[in-house]
Write a protein that holds these residues in place. Sequence first.
Motif, short mmCIF file in Angstrom:
data_model
loop_
_atom_site.label_atom_id
_atom_site.label_comp_id
_atom_site.label_asym_id
_atom_site.label_seq_id
_atom_site.Cartn_x
_atom_site.Cartn_y
_atom_site.Cartn_z
N ARG A 54 31.18 -29.20 -26.74
CA ARG A 54 30.39 -29.55 -27.92
C ARG A 54 28.91 -29.70 -27.61
N ARG A 55 28.58 -30.21 -26.41
CA ARG A 55 27.17 -30.45 -26.12
C ARG A 55 26.40 -29.14 -25.99
N ASN A 56 27.08 -28.05 -25.61
CA ASN A 56 26.42 -26.75 -25.51
C ASN A 56 26.49 -25.94 -26.79
N LEU A 57 27.25 -26.40 -27.77
CA LEU A 57 27.45 -25.65 -29.00
C LEU A 57 26.13 -25.34 -29.71
N PHE A 58 25.32 -26.35 -29.92
CA PHE A 58 24.07 -26.15 -30.67
C PHE A 58 23.08 -25.29 -29.90
N SER A 111 22.05 -21.66 -31.31
CA SER A 111 20.63 -21.45 -31.58
C SER A 111 20.08 -20.27 -30.79
N GLU A 112 20.50 -20.14 -29.54
CA GLU A 112 20.06 -19.02 -28.71
C GLU A 112 20.58 -17.69 -29.26
N LEU A 113 21.83 -17.68 -29.70
CA LEU A 113 22.41 -16.48 -30.28
C LEU A 113 21.64 -16.06 -31.54
N ILE A 114 21.33 -17.00 -32.38
CA ILE A 114 20.59 -16.71 -33.61
C ILE A 114 19.19 -16.22 -33.27
N ARG A 128 17.40 -12.02 -33.92
CA ARG A 128 16.21 -11.96 -34.78
C ARG A 128 16.36 -12.81 -36.03
N LYS A 129 16.48 -14.07 -35.83
CA LYS A 129 16.54 -15.07 -36.91
C LYS A 129 17.75 -14.93 -37.81
N GLY A 130 18.86 -14.47 -37.27
CA GLY A 130 20.12 -14.53 -38.01
C GLY A 130 20.46 -13.33 -38.85
N ARG A 131 19.85 -12.21 -38.62
CA ARG A 131 20.23 -11.02 -39.38
C ARG A 131 21.63 -10.59 -39.01
N ARG A 132 22.43 -10.35 -40.00
CA ARG A 132 23.81 -9.85 -39.85
C ARG A 132 24.69 -10.78 -39.01
N ILE A 133 24.52 -12.07 -39.17
CA ILE A 133 25.39 -13.05 -38.52
C ILE A 133 26.53 -13.34 -39.48
N VAL A 171 27.09 -24.04 -44.61
CA VAL A 171 25.69 -23.64 -44.77
C VAL A 171 24.78 -24.61 -44.02
N ASN A 172 25.04 -25.90 -44.15
CA ASN A 172 24.25 -26.90 -43.44
C ASN A 172 24.40 -26.76 -41.92
N LEU A 173 25.58 -26.43 -41.46
CA LEU A 173 25.79 -26.19 -40.03
C LEU A 173 24.98 -24.98 -39.57
N GLY A 174 24.95 -23.94 -40.39
CA GLY A 174 24.13 -22.76 -40.07
C GLY A 174 22.66 -23.11 -39.98
N VAL A 175 22.20 -23.97 -40.87
CA VAL A 175 20.80 -24.41 -40.84
C VAL A 175 20.53 -25.21 -39.57
N LEU A 176 21.47 -26.05 -39.16
CA LEU A 176 21.31 -26.80 -37.91
C LEU A 176 21.25 -25.87 -36.70
N PHE A 177 21.94 -24.74 -36.78
CA PHE A 177 21.91 -23.76 -35.70
C PHE A 177 20.61 -22.97 -35.68
N GLY A 178 19.83 -23.04 -36.75
CA GLY A 178 18.56 -22.33 -36.76
C GLY A 178 18.43 -21.25 -37.82
N LEU A 179 19.46 -21.08 -38.64
CA LEU A 179 19.38 -20.09 -39.71
C LEU A 179 18.58 -20.65 -40.88
N ARG A 180 17.93 -19.76 -41.61
CA ARG A 180 17.36 -20.18 -42.89
C ARG A 180 18.53 -20.36 -43.85
N GLU A 181 18.35 -21.14 -44.88
CA GLU A 181 19.44 -21.40 -45.82
C GLU A 181 19.95 -20.10 -46.45
#
Length: 97
Positions: free
Chosen positions: A2-6, A10-13, A17-22, A41-51
Amino acid sequence: LRRNLFSNASELIRLKRKGRRILITSEATHSMELRGVHDVVNLGVLFGLREADAIAALTIVPKRVISMGKERLHAKAKNVSCIVTTIVNDEAAERKN
């Protein structure tokens, strides 16, 4: 884990290139294990995606994946039927000769 999840998400996103085609999915096997759309959706935002990208990851991207898969299956079936038709026609021509 869990500690590496975020940091990993975030690195994957960032690399994509900011979440295209995720595509956001879960390992839920029963309907009671599913999360609400707003939670994901909120979890995606926490990962670094725009809403908007997080919403697209739950709606638009999965539809594209399914349609591309259907197109790929249709193309394969079309190619197979062309090959079978050609073989049958060739065999019929050989029988005539």
